[in-house]
Design an enzyme around this catalytic site. Structure first.
Site, PDB file in Angstrom:
ATOM      1  N   SER A  47       1.126  -1.325  -0.017  1.00  0.00           N
ATOM      2  CA  SER A  47      -0.052   0.302   0.149  1.00  0.00           C
ATOM      3  C   SER A  47       0.462   1.206  -0.008  1.00  0.00           C
ATOM      4  O   SER A  47       2.154   1.213   0.536  1.00  0.00           O
ATOM      5  CB  SER A  47      -1.007  -0.116   1.393  1.00  0.00           C
ATOM      6  OG  SER A  47      -1.608   1.334   1.724  1.00  0.00           O
ATOM      7  N   TYR A  75      -2.761  -1.432  10.056  1.00  0.00           N
ATOM      8  CA  TYR A  75      -2.883  -1.524   8.421  1.00  0.00           C
ATOM      9  C   TYR A  75      -1.804  -1.224   8.240  1.00  0.00           C
ATOM     10  O   TYR A  75      -0.837  -1.838   7.253  1.00  0.00           O
ATOM     11  CB  TYR A  75      -3.603  -0.620   8.476  1.00  0.00           C
ATOM     12  CG  TYR A  75      -3.746  -1.644   6.779  1.00  0.00           C
ATOM     13  CD1 TYR A  75      -4.463  -2.155   6.747  1.00  0.00           C
ATOM     14  CD2 TYR A  75      -3.958   0.228   5.847  1.00  0.00           C
ATOM     15  CE1 TYR A  75      -4.589  -2.127   4.924  1.00  0.00           C
ATOM     16  CE2 TYR A  75      -3.288  -0.187   4.953  1.00  0.00           C
ATOM     17  CZ  TYR A  75      -4.320  -0.827   3.832  1.00  0.00           C
ATOM     18  OH  TYR A  75      -4.408  -1.120   2.658  1.00  0.00           O
TER      19      TYR A  75
END
Length: 333
Positions: free
Chosen positions: A180, A192
Site C-alpha cells: 500500500s 494496517y
C-alpha cells in the site's frame, strides 16, 4: 556588432544544449515504454495462484488473466465468492476455499496447487488477500487488534509464499505482493500500516534472495480505490466506534469527543476520495505477471504518486509537520 554576434552564439548554444537534453529524455521514455510493453509468449501454459478473489482487486485480476488465456487458480475466503467467480469466467479458471490465517488451510491449498500444476511449476503467486478495517489511534487498541490485521496482511501472506515458493522457483516465475502507499508512509495508527511496511520488507529481502533463481518479485503500492474494503465507511466507522466506546473514562477525557469526531471525519474523507478506477491496480498486477520486464514497484493512484510517496522521501521533520498539522487534536492541548 561583435557583442551581438557573441550574444547570439551563446543563446544558440544554450538552445542546442536544452534541445539535446529534451531529445535524450524523449528517447529514454520511448525506450522505457517499449521495454515495459513487451509481454510474455505462451501465457496459456502458465498457472497463476491469486488470493482474495471474492471481490476487489483479486476478483478483477482473476477475470483479466482468465481472458488472457492463463490458467488461474483463484483462492476465495467464501464458497459464495468462489461460486460467483466460476460463473463469470471460463472453464480454465479453478477455485478453492482458503483462509490464509489458518496454516492447515494454507498447507492443504499448497498441496492442491502442486498436484494441479504438476511438472509445469507455478508461474505466479499474487498475494492480494488483505484486511483494512484497522485504522485508529494506537493507544485505543489492544494487542489483539494488531494481531488480527498482521495475521492476515503479513503473516498469512508470508505463509502462502513460503508454501508455494518451491513451485515458483521451478517455473522461474513471479511473486506479486500487495502492499500500500501506507506501506511507505505511516498515516494511521493500528496494525494496517505496520503490516504493509512488513510486506515491503519481506518482498525486498525475497527479491534479492530469488534473483539468482530467476524469480522476480514485484510490490503493488496502491493509493485509495473504491473496493468493498476501502469504500466501506461502515467497516471503518464501526471499528473506530467500538474502540472509542471501550476506552476507560480517563483516556476518553484525555482525547476528548472532538478528537473522536475529527478522526471519524478523516476516515470519511478517505472513503470519499477513493478512486473509482480500481482497474488501475489490477492492470499493474497483470503487468507484473505477464510482462517480460516487470517493475519492482507499482504505485497506482494519484494520491500515492503525488502525496504519499513524495512526502515519504522528505526529511522526517518536514513529513511529520505536514501530517500532524491536519491530524485530530486531543482535548489536553
Amino acid at each position: 556588432m561583435t557583442s551581438v554576434i557573441s550574444s547570439f552564439r551563446k543563446e544558440s548554444e544554450f538552445f542546442i544544449m536544452w534541445l539535446a537534453v529534451l531529445v535524450v529524455l524523449v528517447l529514454i521514455l520511448l525506450y522505457r515504454w517499449y521495454r515495459q510493453s513487451q509481454i510474455l509468449e505462451n501465457l496459456s501454459d502458465k498457472y497463476v495462484f491469486i488470493t482474495g478473489c471474492d471481490s476487489g482487486f483479486g476478483n478483477m485480476l482473476a477475470k483479466q488473466l482468465d481472458k488472457r488465456g492463463m490458467r488461474v487458480l483463484a483462492a476465495c475466503l467464501t464458497d459464495t465468492g468462489a461460486e460467483t467467480l466460476k460463473k463469470e469466467t471460463s472453464s480454465r479458471l479453478q477455485t478453492l476455499k482458503l483462509d490464509i490465517t489458518d496454516s492447515k488451510s494454507v498447507s492443504s491449498a499448497a498441496n492442491w496447487v502442486s498436484i494441479t500444476v504438476g511438472n509445469a511449476g507455478l508461474w505466479g503467486v499474487v498475494n492480494n488477500a488483505g484486511f483494512g478495517f484497522a485504522l485508529a489511534p494506537n493507544e485505543w487498541q489492544k494487542v489483539e487488534d494488531f494481531s488480527k490485521v498482521l495475521n492476515i496482511n503479513l503473516l498469512g501472506m508470508i505463509n502462502v509464499t513460503l508454501n508455494l515458493l518451491h513451485l515458483v522457483r521451478k517455473a522461474r516465475g513471479r511473486i506479486v505482493n500487495v502492499s500500500s502507499g501506507a506501506g511507505r508512509l505511516s498515516i494511521f495508527g493500528g496494525g494496517y500500516c505496520i503490516s504493509k511496511y512488513g510486506v515491503e520488507a519481506f518482498s525486498d529481502s525475497l527479491r534479492r534472495e530469488m534473483r539468482d533463481f530467476g524469480v522476480k518479485v514485484s510490490i503493488i503500492e496502491p493509493g485509495t480505490f473504491q473496493t468493498l474494503m476501502a469504500n466501506s465507511m461502515d467497516g471503518h466507522g464501526n471499528n473506530l466506534r467500538r474502540l472509542w466506546e471501550n476506552l476507560p473514562t480517563a483516556l476518553k477525557d484525555s482525547y476528548g469527543q472532538r478528537y473522536y469526531d475529527q478522526y471519524m471525519k478523516v476516515l470519511q474523507n478517505l472513503v470519499r476520495s477513493a478512486s473509482p478506477r480500481a482497474h488501475m491496480v489490477s492492470d499493474c498486477m497483470e503487468h507484473a505477471v505477464t510482462a517480460i520486464y516487470p517493475w519492482t514497484r507499482y504505485s497506482p493512484g494519484w494520491d500515492c504518486k503525488l502525496y504519499l510517496l513524495p512526502i515519504s522521501y522528505l526529511p522526517t521533520v518536514i513529513s511529520d509537520y505536514l501530517l500532524c498539522r491536519s491530524a485530530p487534536k486531543p482535548a489536553c492541548m
